[in-house]
Scaffold this active site. Structure first.
Site, PDB file in Angstrom:
ATOM      1  N   LEU A  49       5.826   0.854 -12.846  1.00  0.00           N
ATOM      2  CA  LEU A  49       6.339  -0.378 -12.263  1.00  0.00           C
ATOM      3  C   LEU A  49       7.857  -0.307 -12.332  1.00  0.00           C
ATOM      4  O   LEU A  49       8.418   0.217 -13.294  1.00  0.00           O
ATOM      5  CB  LEU A  49       5.873  -1.615 -13.054  1.00  0.00           C
ATOM      6  N   ASP A  50       8.526  -0.850 -11.307  1.00  0.00           N
ATOM      7  CA  ASP A  50       9.980  -0.925 -11.351  1.00  0.00           C
ATOM      8  C   ASP A  50      10.413  -1.703 -12.589  1.00  0.00           C
ATOM      9  O   ASP A  50       9.690  -2.580 -13.071  1.00  0.00           O
ATOM     10  CB  ASP A  50      10.523  -1.637 -10.107  1.00  0.00           C
ATOM     11  N   ARG A  51      11.605  -1.406 -13.080  1.00  0.00           N
ATOM     12  CA  ARG A  51      12.127  -2.077 -14.270  1.00  0.00           C
ATOM     13  C   ARG A  51      12.012  -3.601 -14.163  1.00  0.00           C
ATOM     14  O   ARG A  51      11.608  -4.276 -15.101  1.00  0.00           O
ATOM     15  CB  ARG A  51      13.596  -1.699 -14.483  1.00  0.00           C
TER      16      ARG A  51
END
Length: 293
Positions: A127-129
């Site tokens: 998942l993106d940050r």
């Protein structure tokens, strides 16, 4: 170990009596006294311990393991082959290169090695940050390979909640394009293959106002930044996403949350489903300060 997610405020004893079968009130009191009940990874011994929606209650029937106190994540499920976590926005999934930053991966590796010095954790997807929500990790190389080699078949549902700018007029739709990456690591969309990877995103409007829309988003493919690019494509960028065209940030974070993950366990063949509440911040822009789901 048995885990339960709380869906509405309650006291701990009342919650346990309503969810634990085959145990008397006295037996549950004994488990509390022995430290065999935890809330969000911390031992809870008081019968009137207050619970809030989204809390995770765990019961340990065997030897009590030293508490794991992670930062920015919560373990929802663990067995010999996999880990399922809820990651908060702002926590990096895994660092690239020689970075020493605290990540979900580093914390989970420390966690498994406390119990088994030779234990490992393997990244299955990311998942993106700034995206919150559900993530799946493997604990064996075999489980990782089984999941990655048959990802499309193994994952039965993977859905997100997206808070986007402006009112989305079309109540549901499908976006299809081909995604490629620039030299500066930004993804862009093309209406024809042109050497890119096909990306298919389905969405449905859950709620909207003149300024914002709340979407349920289902991924048919899982490309890097797919939802973020596709929302920009239809003229409704995700709030807080300056990289992909957003000019508004009413919630102080990226408006993207991985809400549902349903998959086939790589070893047992069991169907496992995890669902988290819609972040309260997403709902506040529609005037629902206390909404939880």
């Amino acid at each position: 170990m048995t885990r339960f997610q709380v869906d509405q405020p309650s006291e701990l004893m009342k919650f346990l009596l309503g969810h634990v079968t085959g145990k008397s009130r006295n037996a549950i009191k004994g488990m509390l006294a022995r430290g065999q009940v935890s809330v969000n990874g911390k031992a809870a011994t008081r019968h009137d311990h207050p619970l809030q929606a989204g809390d995770m209650v765990a019961l340990y029937y065997g030897k009590i393991v030293v508490d794991f106190q992670p930062v920015g994540l919560q373990i929802l499920h663990e067995d010999e082959a996999i880990l399922v976590i809820h990651k908060e926005a702002g926590l990096l999934s895994i660092a690239g290169g020689e970075e020493k930053e605290l990540t979900a991966y580093r914390q989970l590796m420390e966690h498994v090695r406390r119990k088994n010095p030779g234990g490992r954790v393997f990244v299955v997807h990311r998942l993106d940050r700034d995206t919150s929500g559900l993530m799946l990790f493997a604990k064996t190389g075999e489980a990782k390979q089984a999941l990655q080699n048959a990802w499309q078949e193994a994952v039965l549902e993977r859905s997100y909640i997206a808070l986007v700018e402006r009112q989305v007029k079309k109540t549901e739709g499908t976006i299809v394009s081909w995604l490629k990456e620039t030299k500066t690591f930004k993804m862009y969309s093309s209406p024809s293959p042109n050497g890119g990877q096909e990306a298919i995103t389905h969405y449905k409007v859950l709620q909207s106002s003149n300024d914002y829309s709340l979407l349920e988003v289902h991924l048919e493919t899982g490309r890097k930044n797919q939802i973020r690019v596709h929302m920009q494509d239809i003229g409704h960028p995700i709030v807080g996403d300056k990289k992909y065209g957003s000019r508004l940030n009413p919630i102080g974070r990226l408006g993207l949350h991985a809400r549902v993950l349903e998959f086939i366990h790589p070893e047992t063949g069991e169907t496992m489903r995890f669902e988290t509440p819609i972040p309260v911040k997403f709902l506040r822009v529609f005037g629902q300060p206390d909404a939880r789901s």
